[in-house]
Motif scaffolding. Structure first.
Motif, mmCIF file in Angstrom:
data_model
loop_
_atom_site.group_PDB
_atom_site.id
_atom_site.type_symbol
_atom_site.label_atom_id
_atom_site.label_comp_id
_atom_site.label_asym_id
_atom_site.label_seq_id
_atom_site.Cartn_x
_atom_site.Cartn_y
_atom_site.Cartn_z
ATOM 1 N N SER A 197 0.736 -1.318 -0.287
ATOM 2 C CA SER A 197 -0.188 -0.167 0.147
ATOM 3 C C SER A 197 0.756 1.254 0.127
ATOM 4 O O SER A 197 0.092 2.744 -0.325
ATOM 5 C CB SER A 197 -1.039 0.001 1.420
ATOM 6 N N ASP A 198 1.905 1.537 0.684
ATOM 7 C CA ASP A 198 2.925 2.468 0.542
ATOM 8 C C ASP A 198 4.035 2.445 -0.368
ATOM 9 O O ASP A 198 5.279 1.292 0.120
ATOM 10 C CB ASP A 198 3.629 2.230 1.798
ATOM 11 N N GLU B 53 7.390 2.706 1.397
ATOM 12 C CA GLU B 53 7.841 0.964 2.585
ATOM 13 C C GLU B 53 8.529 -0.140 1.785
ATOM 14 O O GLU B 53 9.337 -0.972 2.158
ATOM 15 C CB GLU B 53 6.644 1.244 3.737
#
Length: 121
Positions: free
Chosen positions: A94-95, A98
């Protein structure tokens, strides 16, 4: 009684890089990364004088750009480095920042494993 050597991969990027330095294999690790990235046609050209912090940052940045702009090349790189697919699938995508940091660690860990085994055997 067997003489088996057990490979225990470090659990953090910093731990891995300091272990590579401690075992005098840091330069070999850089060479292996450069070799595999070149083989994947995604040259990263890390200088042998690169500091661990810089290496971490360069690798993260390169993987981030591949995920963002060259996804097929990113997948090819993971294949060439031989990062286990199940480990990548476990990551949260999702990121992207990251995700690329975690993938950079998986790439480093796999490259370290190659260098470490080549040195031991």
């Amino acid at each position: 009684m067997s003489n088996s050597i057990v490979f225990t991969p470090p659990v953090t990027t910093d731990g891995l890089l300091s272990e590579a330095e401690k075992e005098d294999l840091y330069l070999k690790l850089i060479e292996q990364i450069n070799k595999d990235f070149n083989f994947a046609n995604e040259a990263i050209d890390l200088p042998l004088t690169i500091q661990p912090e810089e290496l971490k940052s360069e690798l993260h940045e390169k993987i981030y750009r591949l995920i963002q702009y060259k996804f097929a090349e990113y997948l090819n790189l993971l294949y060439i480095v031989d990062v286990p697919e199940d480990q990548v699938k476990k990551l949260d995508g999702s990121d992207i920042a990251e995700l690329s940091k975690q993938v950079a660690f998986l790439v480093l860990k796999r490259e370290w494993m190659k260098v470490w085994f080549r040195n031991k055997y």
